[in-house]
Design a protein around this motif. Structure first.
Motif, mmCIF file in Angstrom:
data_model
loop_
_atom_site.group_PDB
_atom_site.id
_atom_site.type_symbol
_atom_site.label_atom_id
_atom_site.label_comp_id
_atom_site.label_asym_id
_atom_site.label_seq_id
_atom_site.Cartn_x
_atom_site.Cartn_y
_atom_site.Cartn_z
ATOM 1 N N ASN A 165 0.833 -1.202 0.000
ATOM 2 C CA ASN A 165 0.000 0.000 0.000
ATOM 3 C C ASN A 165 0.865 1.247 0.000
ATOM 4 O OD1 ASN A 165 -2.380 -1.488 0.301
ATOM 5 N ND2 ASN A 165 -2.207 -1.453 2.525
ATOM 6 N N VAL A 218 -10.357 16.976 -1.614
ATOM 7 C CA VAL A 218 -10.519 16.187 -2.813
ATOM 8 C C VAL A 218 -11.509 16.861 -3.752
ATOM 9 C CG1 VAL A 218 -12.424 14.683 -2.221
ATOM 10 C CG2 VAL A 218 -10.424 13.760 -3.408
ATOM 11 N N SER A 229 -7.946 15.783 -7.517
ATOM 12 C CA SER A 229 -8.604 14.608 -8.083
ATOM 13 C C SER A 229 -7.916 14.175 -9.374
ATOM 14 C CB SER A 229 -10.101 14.839 -8.271
ATOM 15 O OG SER A 229 -10.351 16.065 -8.861
ATOM 16 N N ILE A 269 -4.681 12.326 -8.253
ATOM 17 C CA ILE A 269 -4.950 10.965 -7.809
ATOM 18 C C ILE A 269 -4.926 9.998 -8.989
ATOM 19 C CG2 ILE A 269 -6.740 9.429 -6.914
ATOM 20 C CD1 ILE A 269 -7.661 11.744 -5.135
ATOM 21 N N ASN A 270 -5.528 10.420 -10.055
ATOM 22 C CA ASN A 270 -5.547 9.551 -11.228
ATOM 23 C C ASN A 270 -4.134 9.242 -11.702
ATOM 24 O OD1 ASN A 270 -8.243 9.792 -11.018
ATOM 25 N ND2 ASN A 270 -8.519 11.106 -12.822
ATOM 26 N N GLU A 328 -2.601 6.780 -9.257
ATOM 27 C CA GLU A 328 -3.145 5.427 -9.409
ATOM 28 C C GLU A 328 -2.624 4.754 -10.665
ATOM 29 O OE1 GLU A 328 -7.409 5.757 -9.135
ATOM 30 O OE2 GLU A 328 -7.331 5.250 -7.010
ATOM 31 N N ARG A 382 -0.908 1.176 -10.028
ATOM 32 C CA ARG A 382 -1.555 -0.039 -10.511
ATOM 33 C C ARG A 382 -0.558 -0.945 -11.205
ATOM 34 N NH1 ARG A 382 -4.896 1.999 -14.003
ATOM 35 N NH2 ARG A 382 -5.955 3.010 -12.262
ATOM 36 N N HIS A 399 -1.541 -0.732 -3.946
ATOM 37 C CA HIS A 399 -2.825 -0.119 -3.646
ATOM 38 C C HIS A 399 -2.620 1.317 -3.225
ATOM 39 C CE1 HIS A 399 -5.576 -3.604 -3.464
ATOM 40 N NE2 HIS A 399 -4.418 -4.234 -3.456
ATOM 41 N N ILE A 405 -4.157 4.274 -1.042
ATOM 42 C CA ILE A 405 -5.110 4.598 0.009
ATOM 43 C C ILE A 405 -5.112 6.105 0.202
ATOM 44 C CG2 ILE A 405 -5.788 4.174 2.383
ATOM 45 C CD1 ILE A 405 -4.333 1.646 2.369
ATOM 46 N N ILE A 406 -6.286 6.683 0.083
ATOM 47 C CA ILE A 406 -6.383 8.134 0.126
ATOM 48 C C ILE A 406 -6.830 8.594 1.510
ATOM 49 C CG2 ILE A 406 -7.610 10.122 -0.821
ATOM 50 C CD1 ILE A 406 -7.880 8.278 -3.394
#
Lengths: 333, 333
Positions: free
Chosen positions: A62, A70, A76, A79-80, A83, A87, A92, A94-95
DNA sequence: TTTATTTGCGAAACCGGTTTCGTAATCATA
DNA sequence: TATGATTACGAAACCGGTTTCGCAAATAAA
């Protein structure tokens, strides 16, 4: 409850260790046995227990992302980006949300010490509190700041060219004919603000304009910002241009102008740091300095994984700077 | 690495079990010993390993929140509501983003089976995929839908009065004199859309207007929505009112109107479901149906914790419905 | 053919807590 | 004083994996 390695082992008349190794694809296990195990595991829909595995391996898979907010479009998007690289590393994300509350931030970092994450990406929360909890965390596991960072904490960071962006915003207003430009600032000990402010000052200097302290407005306290701004704009000699150093202040400026019936851009031109996708739909469409949020998220995550894979602290903290772009719209025309 | 119970035990010449019980505040341990342990633990800054404890206790202290998106203002408000109740229950909330991709959603739910969370709150992702993965998950651990839910999955749910909201939106437009009202719909098998659409139909009926199929526009495919809307509004006889069933479609409608130079509200009035704080700053200010996002998050989390504490499935899935409110602004005046 | 390696697998320790169970010492009751 | 019940704690099993180590059988080298 579920199906465990032990059950598989007894069913297949193998040792637990054999099953574990087979599932891990170990070369210690013959291809036939390995396949037998893998197939059986799939047939019974075996799901390894994440906690047992983390406990023994001493890694969690993690990464924690600590964000002030957010709703802010920058985060936001970021975050993408994060991720997307996590990935493909099999990690993982975790926000954790601090809501710009340093107490919460501290509680979150404190919680990380219980071993929930292997590394941390963060954009710091505003406030006057000390940064020792962040330093302690950075001493324990890899930490990468992105966008908002404290200068007194040594850690890798991903930033934008904030001096330049501040410069460009100010320069843009000056070129549009603004005579007096206000800079809406928040916590001044925050790197991005300092730099944007520096850019603002540089631009004024390059245009032979004086830097006036009363044009740099401290909007640190959310409760009073509205009134602060209102009095500023109802002054006898108000600014005819505004550089808004963060998205929330940009929207605030719009609110106040609307309330005062101050026409944008006629009475006052506004340029703001923002990643709002709907900047063009605002009244009037907003000229923005837009940061490469997605790319910044990617870059930050990449730095973090480098650190995780290195397992050793870089001697000199890494720094990556990405360019922002100015989108000219009606709010400055 | 860190300091463990074992170290404390050997330091204090106690058994590990004694230390564990003392730290848990067990009555099996004398007050003196308990205090000695607690004080020593604090002095050495002991942090229990979350994974060891979860492994043995078979609970994680985490709840997962599965969301389509986080840029959507509704969800970021809802998160706050969820966190507010999770915090006082001593639970962690882990946010998972699907980006409205059912594949990702499935991967996330699948991952939950490895035991990372004790319960799940979710707003489903749009798409045509099957819902068996959700059903399986619901069979394993408590699940609460909020806002977006599938009807064929049995689980607790927190919703708004969507029929009524759809009715109000439509009624509002009719009262403002709209002759022909378009309903921008997304996936029709989604509960909230069906209900909002039903409200739309009811309102038309109450006003003695026919429901025309061609006025119900399917905007399921993000790529083509822009063009769909454009052709709709350039028709010889276009609608003079739009009900936008989700926030993203509302913004899309604005984009298209701006691009076509269609004046809002003169040429077309727009009302949209949205929790955007800046609705009033749009051009023109947007009339919205606003959902009680924070309260919905709270309610959903509360239902989840009820289920977690009960440890037994409710015989009939709980349902909580909260009211939305219509904010009238310039886009319908 | 003998010795050295490699291969394939099992037994057991281990990660760091929690929980059950047993027991000696203390206390209450008869 | 003898018996039963508490009290306070320790030993050990346990959660479900991973990893080390040992060993017999198979293979290679001498």
């Amino acid at each position: 409850m579920g199906i465990t390695i032990k059950k598989i082992a007894s069913e297949l008349k193998l040792a637990v260790s054999t099953v574990s190794k087979a599932l891990a694809g170990s070369h210690e296990i013959s291809p036939e046995t390995r396949q037998r195990v893998v197939e059986y595991a799939r047939s019974v829909d075996y799901i390894p227990n994440a906690y047992a595995s983390s406990l023994r391996k001493r890694t969690t898979g993690n990464i924690g992302v600590v964000l002030p907010e957010v709703a802010d479009s920058f985060f936001s998007d970021a975050i993408n980006g994060i991720e997307s690289v996590a990935r493909q590393k099999g990690y993982h994300v975790i926000i954790y949300l601090t809501h710009d509350d340093q107490q919460k931030e501290q509680a979150i970092l404190n919680d990380f010490r219980s071993g929930r994450v292997d590394g941390v990406l963060m954009s710091v929360s505003l406030g006057d509190g000390s940064h020792t909890h962040i330093e302690e965390m950075a001493a324990q596991k890899p930490l990468v700041f992105f966008d908002r960072a404290w200068q007194d904490v040594t850690a890798a960071r991903v930033l934008t060219d904030d001096v330049e962006s501040g410069y460009n915003a100010t320069h843009h207003l000056l070129e549009k004919g603004c005579r007096r430009i206000g800079f809406l600032s928040v916590h001044k000990n925050l790197n991005i603000i300092q730099q944007r402010l520096q850019g603002y000052k540089n631009a004024l200097a390059d245009h032979g304009r004086p830097v006036r302290d009363e044009d740099i407005i401290d909007c640190t306290h959310p409760d009073t910002n509205y009134d602060t701004l209102k009095t500023l704009l109802t002054n006898p000699n108000p600014p005819d241009g505004l550089v808004c150093s963060v998205e929330s202040l940009t929207l605030l400026a719009y609110r106040v102008c609307h309330a005062l019936n101050l026409a944008i851009p006629n009475a006052v031109r506004v340029v703001g740091f923002s990643n709002l996708g709907i900047a063009a739909l605002l009244n009037p469409p907003l000229t923005t300095i837009t940061q490469p949020a997605f790319a910044m998220g990617q870059a930050a995550a990449t730095l973090l994984f480098n650190a995780l894979e290195r397992r050793t602290k870089a001697d000199v903290p890494e720094l990556k700077i990405l360019p922002s772009v100015l989108h000219e719209r009606a709010s400055t025309q």
